[in-house]
Structure formats: C-alpha cells, structure tokens
Write an enzyme that holds these catalytic residues in place. Structure first.
Site, PDB file in Angstrom:
ATOM      1  N   LYS A 129      11.126  15.810  19.790  1.00 58.50           N
ATOM      2  CA  LYS A 129      10.630  16.542  18.807  1.00 58.50           C
ATOM      3  C   LYS A 129       9.098  16.491  18.720  1.00 58.50           C
ATOM      4  CE  LYS A 129      12.490  14.434  15.204  1.00 58.50           C
ATOM      5  NZ  LYS A 129      13.186  13.533  15.985  1.00 58.50           N
ATOM      6  N   ARG A 156      13.775  15.226   6.247  1.00 62.83           N
ATOM      7  CA  ARG A 156      14.851  14.425   7.137  1.00 62.83           C
ATOM      8  C   ARG A 156      15.907  14.174   6.114  1.00 62.83           C
ATOM      9  NH1 ARG A 156      10.875  11.929  10.739  1.00 62.83           N
ATOM     10  NH2 ARG A 156      11.925  10.239  12.126  1.00 62.83           N
ATOM     11  N   ARG A 177       9.483   4.274  25.682  1.00 65.60           N
ATOM     12  CA  ARG A 177       8.256   4.865  25.196  1.00 65.60           C
ATOM     13  C   ARG A 177       7.147   3.817  24.832  1.00 65.60           C
ATOM     14  NH1 ARG A 177       9.392   9.162  20.711  1.00 65.60           N
ATOM     15  NH2 ARG A 177      10.485   7.401  19.415  1.00 65.60           N
ATOM     16  N   ARG A 200       6.179   0.710  20.187  1.00 69.77           N
ATOM     17  CA  ARG A 200       6.258   0.953  18.882  1.00 69.77           C
ATOM     18  C   ARG A 200       7.381  -0.026  18.177  1.00 69.77           C
ATOM     19  NH1 ARG A 200       6.778   7.353  17.558  1.00 69.77           N
ATOM     20  NH2 ARG A 200       8.267   6.543  16.091  1.00 69.77           N
ATOM     21  N   ARG A 233      17.722   3.783  13.182  1.00 71.65           N
ATOM     22  CA  ARG A 233      17.145   5.014  12.942  1.00 71.65           C
ATOM     23  C   ARG A 233      18.210   6.025  13.087  1.00 71.65           C
ATOM     24  NH1 ARG A 233      12.388   5.989  16.240  1.00 71.65           N
ATOM     25  NH2 ARG A 233      11.476   7.395  14.455  1.00 71.65           N
TER      26      ARG A 233
HETATM   27  P1  AMP Z   1       8.736   9.835  13.478  1.00 75.39           P
HETATM   28  O1  AMP Z   1       7.617   9.818  14.250  1.00 75.39           O
HETATM   29  O2  AMP Z   1       9.225  11.328  13.062  1.00 75.39           O
HETATM   30  O3  AMP Z   1      10.114   9.297  14.288  1.00 75.39           O
HETATM   31  O4  AMP Z   1       8.763   8.972  12.233  1.00 75.39           O
HETATM   32  C1  AMP Z   1       8.538   7.602  12.176  1.00 75.39           C
HETATM   33  C2  AMP Z   1       8.852   6.882  11.032  1.00 75.39           C
HETATM   34  O5  AMP Z   1       8.118   7.610   9.768  1.00 75.39           O
HETATM   35  C3  AMP Z   1      10.471   7.208  10.343  1.00 75.39           C
HETATM   36  O6  AMP Z   1      11.186   6.355  10.996  1.00 75.39           O
HETATM   37  C4  AMP Z   1      10.287   6.713   8.837  1.00 75.39           C
HETATM   38  O7  AMP Z   1       9.987   5.569   8.472  1.00 75.39           O
HETATM   39  C5  AMP Z   1       8.680   7.494   8.781  1.00 75.39           C
HETATM   40  N1  AMP Z   1       8.989   9.218   8.350  1.00 75.39           N
HETATM   41  C6  AMP Z   1       8.588  10.070   8.997  1.00 75.39           C
HETATM   42  N2  AMP Z   1       8.862  11.372   8.597  1.00 75.39           N
HETATM   43  C7  AMP Z   1       9.865  10.899   7.475  1.00 75.39           C
HETATM   44  C8  AMP Z   1      10.166  11.704   6.329  1.00 75.39           C
HETATM   45  N3  AMP Z   1      10.327  13.058   6.385  1.00 75.39           N
HETATM   46  N4  AMP Z   1      10.872  11.230   5.493  1.00 75.39           N
HETATM   47  C9  AMP Z   1      10.677   9.807   5.339  1.00 75.39           C
HETATM   48  N5  AMP Z   1      10.195   8.846   6.058  1.00 75.39           N
HETATM   49  C10 AMP Z   1       9.529   9.428   7.223  1.00 75.39           C
END
Ligand code: AMP
Length: 220
Positions: free
Chosen positions: A13, A88, A125, A158, A169
């Site tokens: 994404k 989400r 990654r 990360r 996740r």
């Molecule tokens: P991502 O980079 O989109 O995978 O997001 C990394 C982390 O940020 C996730 O595992 C959550 O802890 C937090 N996060 C990102 N987007 C959201 C969201 N829409 N709602 C809640 N937590 C989020």
C-alpha cells in the site's frame, strides 16, 4: 480524485499509494508514516503511539481520526488525496464518511497478496531510522549493504516487521480491517488489485482500475 488503499500489512500500500499520489499530484495521507515521524522526533504524540505500534496494535481511534482529519480538511487535500492505512476499522470508516460528507471516496483499491508472501516481504523490509526512507532487501536494496542511500545511516528493521509482530498485525487486519472490504464493496466503489509481482507491474494494474473508474464516472 479521492482514493483509498486497503490491504494487509506488507501488501505494498505504501509503495503504490506514493506512486499514485506523485503521478496524479494528490496529497498522500498515511497515519503510519505520520506516527513514525512523530516517534523519530520524540513528540508527545510519538510517545503515545509508540507502544501500540511496537506491539502491532492499532492506535486508539480518537487519536488516529484527529490526525487524519486535520490533513483531510487542509487546503492541500482539496484537489484530491490518496489515503494509505486509514480507515482500518469500521468506526474509522464511518468517521471518514462523516468528515468527507458529500465528497466521498471515488475508489477503494484492495491490494491482494497471499499470506506467505506478506510474511516474506516484511522480513526483508528495512528502513532508515534517520530519514525514514524504506528499502526491501529483495526488490529494492540500498546501494551499499545496510546503509541508507540518502544519509548513510545504518538501516534497521521496523519493530513492527519482526515476525511475531507481523503475525499480530495480520490477526488485527483480519479482525478489524477485513470488514471494510465488504463495507466498500456494498457501496460499489471497491476494486480488487492483484498485488503480486514487480512494483511497476502492480502500478500498471492500479492505473488501469483508476482509468476504469474515471471512465465509469464520465458515463454516469
Ligand atoms: P502502517 O505503516 O500503515 O503499517 O502502520 C503502522 C502502524 O501505525 C500500525 O501497525 C498501527 O499501530 C498504526 N496505525 C497506522 N494506521 C492506523 C489506523 N488507521 N488506525 C490505528 N492505528 C494505525
């Protein structure tokens, strides 16, 4: 154009939404990126969200919605945006509907990738802890092994890409985020995109779906 990418962690994404926002001059809004920057800068928000992120859990809705709302209502979003990683869950999706009002999403792109591939992608990654530039050891490695191309820092994994966190996740994705697919399919704005293959191959599929949508809108 108002676009949302959904898909499990590691589906691409981030990569695809940045490509699309650059190609179509749209504002890119990704709470994950925003939160990571806050963590790097050691802000109050960064301190609050870090423990959730490190565990692979979702940051509380009120915090996330506030962060995204601010950007959605900014002048930069007026000519269109690409949302990556928000909403989400269903309550965030309803909050988004409320924020956007009559100017709802044009299309939701559902990036589909099998679970085994997701786990392998997350394991390869890496990211620069200083500037945040992402790498992939298999498909997009740094020029010098282990070092950031931009600032020369040692690359790190990360915390949320560690195998145990990736499993968590994926679990959170299945429980909280998958219901969004039906939510947007019912609204008639969901497009499935095969997320397997090279970055540019996948991007060509993304553009095809966008063109199809723009064509559909033109006819309606
Ligand atoms: P991502 O980079 O989109 O995978 O997001 C990394 C982390 O940020 C996730 O595992 C959550 O802890 C937090 N996060 C990102 N987007 C959201 C969201 N829409 N709602 C809640 N937590 C989020």
């Amino acid at each position: 154009m108002r676009v949302l990418f959904v898909g499990p962690p590691g589906a691409g994404k981030g990569t695809q939404s940045v490509l699309l926002s650059e190609k179509m001059s749209l504002l890119h809004i990704a709470p994950g990126d925003i939160f990571r920057q806050e963590v790097r800068e050691g802000t109050e928000l960064g301190k609050l969200v870090k423990s959730y992120m490190d565990q692979g859990a979702l940051v509380p809705d009120d915090v996330t919605i506030e962060v995204v709302k601010k950007r959605l209502l900014s002048p930069a979003a007026a000519s269109g945006f690409v949302l990556d990683g928000f909403p989400r869950n269903l309550s965030q999706a309803r909050a988004l509907d409320e924020i956007l009002g009559n100017n709802g999403l044009d299309v939701v792109l559902n990036l589909q990738v099998p679970v085994e591939e997701l786990v392998a992608r997350s394991a390869s990654r890496r990211v620069c802890p200083s500037c945040g530039k992402p790498y992939n050891l298999r498909t997009d490695p740094p020029k010098v092994a282990g070092k950031c191309d931009v600032c020369g820092q040692d690359l790190i994994m990360r915390n949320d890409d560690r195998p145990e966190t990736v499993r968590e996740r994926l679990r959170v994705y299945e429980i909280s985020t998958m219901p969004l697919i039906d939510y947007y399919r019912t609204k008639g704005i969901l497009e499935d995109v095969d997320g397997l293959g090279e970055r540019d191959e996948v991007f060509a599929r993304v553009l095809e779906k966008i063109r199809k949508r723009l064509g559909d809108e033109g006819r309606s």
